[in-house]
Design a protein around this motif. Sequence first.
Motif, PDB file in Angstrom:
ATOM      1  N   THR A  12       0.825  -1.195  -0.204  1.00 12.90           N
ATOM      2  CA  THR A  12       0.135   0.016   0.021  1.00 12.90           C
ATOM      3  C   THR A  12       0.972   1.337   0.154  1.00 12.90           C
ATOM      4  O   THR A  12       0.235   2.360  -0.251  1.00 12.90           O
ATOM      5  CB  THR A  12      -0.989   0.090   1.262  1.00 12.90           C
ATOM      6  OG1 THR A  12      -0.050  -0.111   2.364  1.00 12.90           O
ATOM      7  CG2 THR A  12      -1.947  -1.037   1.091  1.00 12.90           C
ATOM      8  N   ASP A  14       3.350   4.318  -1.204  1.00 13.51           N
ATOM      9  CA  ASP A  14       3.580   5.172  -2.632  1.00 13.51           C
ATOM     10  C   ASP A  14       4.377   4.752  -3.604  1.00 13.51           C
ATOM     11  O   ASP A  14       4.295   4.998  -4.678  1.00 13.51           O
ATOM     12  CB  ASP A  14       3.902   6.527  -1.987  1.00 13.51           C
ATOM     13  CG  ASP A  14       2.578   7.257  -1.271  1.00 13.51           C
ATOM     14  OD1 ASP A  14       1.571   6.909  -1.623  1.00 13.51           O
ATOM     15  OD2 ASP A  14       3.003   8.112  -0.708  1.00 13.51           O
ATOM     16  N   ASN A  15       5.301   3.953  -3.269  1.00  7.13           N
ATOM     17  CA  ASN A  15       6.400   3.445  -3.928  1.00  7.13           C
ATOM     18  C   ASN A  15       6.260   1.888  -4.387  1.00  7.13           C
ATOM     19  O   ASN A  15       7.193   1.179  -4.573  1.00  7.13           O
ATOM     20  CB  ASN A  15       7.881   3.636  -3.506  1.00  7.13           C
ATOM     21  CG  ASN A  15       8.141   3.041  -2.057  1.00  7.13           C
ATOM     22  OD1 ASN A  15       7.047   2.796  -1.415  1.00  7.13           O
ATOM     23  ND2 ASN A  15       9.245   3.489  -1.683  1.00  7.13           N
ATOM     24  N   CYS A  16       5.043   1.515  -4.300  1.00  9.88           N
ATOM     25  CA  CYS A  16       4.583  -0.075  -4.526  1.00  9.88           C
ATOM     26  C   CYS A  16       5.429  -0.996  -3.565  1.00  9.88           C
ATOM     27  O   CYS A  16       5.855  -1.810  -3.970  1.00  9.88           O
ATOM     28  CB  CYS A  16       4.917  -0.274  -5.906  1.00  9.88           C
ATOM     29  SG  CYS A  16       3.911  -1.578  -6.500  1.00  9.88           S
ATOM     30  N   ASP A  92      -0.797  -5.916  -4.463  1.00  7.32           N
ATOM     31  CA  ASP A  92      -1.120  -4.669  -4.808  1.00  7.32           C
ATOM     32  C   ASP A  92      -2.689  -4.395  -4.079  1.00  7.32           C
ATOM     33  O   ASP A  92      -3.517  -4.963  -4.907  1.00  7.32           O
ATOM     34  CB  ASP A  92      -1.103  -3.959  -5.950  1.00  7.32           C
ATOM     35  CG  ASP A  92      -1.618  -2.610  -6.297  1.00  7.32           C
ATOM     36  OD1 ASP A  92      -1.771  -1.724  -5.342  1.00  7.32           O
ATOM     37  OD2 ASP A  92      -1.699  -2.266  -7.287  1.00  7.32           O
ATOM     38  N   LYS A  94      -4.076  -1.592  -2.954  1.00  4.18           N
ATOM     39  CA  LYS A  94      -4.497   0.051  -2.951  1.00  4.18           C
ATOM     40  C   LYS A  94      -5.127   0.309  -4.192  1.00  4.18           C
ATOM     41  O   LYS A  94      -4.760   0.251  -4.976  1.00  4.18           O
ATOM     42  CB  LYS A  94      -3.255   0.813  -2.671  1.00  4.18           C
ATOM     43  CG  LYS A  94      -3.448   2.138  -2.233  1.00  4.18           C
ATOM     44  CD  LYS A  94      -2.193   2.990  -1.872  1.00  4.18           C
ATOM     45  CE  LYS A  94      -2.467   4.361  -1.301  1.00  4.18           C
ATOM     46  NZ  LYS A  94      -2.448   5.194  -2.107  1.00  4.18           N
ATOM     47  N   ASP A 128      -1.666   6.186  -8.978  1.00  8.11           N
ATOM     48  CA  ASP A 128      -1.744   4.707  -8.534  1.00  8.11           C
ATOM     49  C   ASP A 128      -0.457   4.624  -7.892  1.00  8.11           C
ATOM     50  O   ASP A 128       0.788   4.933  -8.465  1.00  8.11           O
ATOM     51  CB  ASP A 128      -2.288   3.676  -9.134  1.00  8.11           C
ATOM     52  CG  ASP A 128      -2.136   2.177  -8.489  1.00  8.11           C
ATOM     53  OD1 ASP A 128      -3.125   2.305  -7.563  1.00  8.11           O
ATOM     54  OD2 ASP A 128      -1.611   1.317  -8.689  1.00  8.11           O
ATOM     55  N   ASN A 129      -0.183   3.730  -6.597  1.00  3.48           N
ATOM     56  CA  ASN A 129       1.083   3.576  -6.039  1.00  3.48           C
ATOM     57  C   ASN A 129       1.959   2.310  -6.983  1.00  3.48           C
ATOM     58  O   ASN A 129       3.103   2.449  -6.970  1.00  3.48           O
ATOM     59  CB  ASN A 129       0.763   2.931  -4.579  1.00  3.48           C
ATOM     60  CG  ASN A 129       0.134   1.843  -4.512  1.00  3.48           C
ATOM     61  OD1 ASN A 129      -0.726   1.268  -5.242  1.00  3.48           O
ATOM     62  ND2 ASN A 129       0.545   1.007  -3.451  1.00  3.48           N
ATOM     63  N   CYS A 130       1.145   1.614  -7.635  1.00  3.63           N
ATOM     64  CA  CYS A 130       2.032   0.538  -8.402  1.00  3.63           C
ATOM     65  C   CYS A 130       1.624   0.701 -10.024  1.00  3.63           C
ATOM     66  O   CYS A 130       2.816   0.213 -10.662  1.00  3.63           O
ATOM     67  CB  CYS A 130       1.317  -0.830  -7.991  1.00  3.63           C
ATOM     68  SG  CYS A 130       1.952  -1.153  -6.225  1.00  3.63           S
TER      69      CYS A 130
END
Length: 194
Positions: A12, A14-16, A92, A94, A128-130
């Motif tokens: 979750t 921010d940088n996956c 993933d 989030k 998105d984070n990923c």
Amino acid sequence: TSSCANRTFNVTGDNCTGFAELIASATDDCTDVADLLWSYKIYLNSGANADITGTTNNASGTFPKGTHRIVWTVEDRCGNTSTCSYTFTGLDTKAPTPVCRSGVITVIMPSSGQVTVWASDLNLNSFDNCTAAANLRFSFSSNVSNTSTVYTCSQIPNGVSATFDVRIYVTDESGNQDYCNTKIIIQDGLGNAC
């Protein structure tokens, strides 16, 4: 050694990335638990070479999305060793962050008496984070295939303009979704298409 069952953790960050708890335990007839000698090797994305090594029974930390492998080794003071290996997979979980335009105005095409609006036309800068922004998918419903809507003259009762409230769904590569609400204003631009 402890349970060698495969496990998952939530990505979750921010940088996956996400936090995985990786703690081993063992008991021994020859050596007190506190005196056992531990080591571990972590193979990110289950690669051939160890990316992270350590000499404790706690390898917990932040790891990227993907399936990784850990190999634990514990040795007692009598020269006996035992190993344990399992995978830990970062999922993933989030949802993307949808950012829609406040609305778009478009006109009916005189040649066809209709206009097609794409859900992606209403994206401002969703992220998105990923998933890279270019790989996000946009739709008018939770069905990712519902990417466009056709508006016709019959939907403009006064023949001049009509406003439609729409929901834009943003979907990442793992299938997580969120949405934002916005408006589409359809006009008969020159007043002669309809």
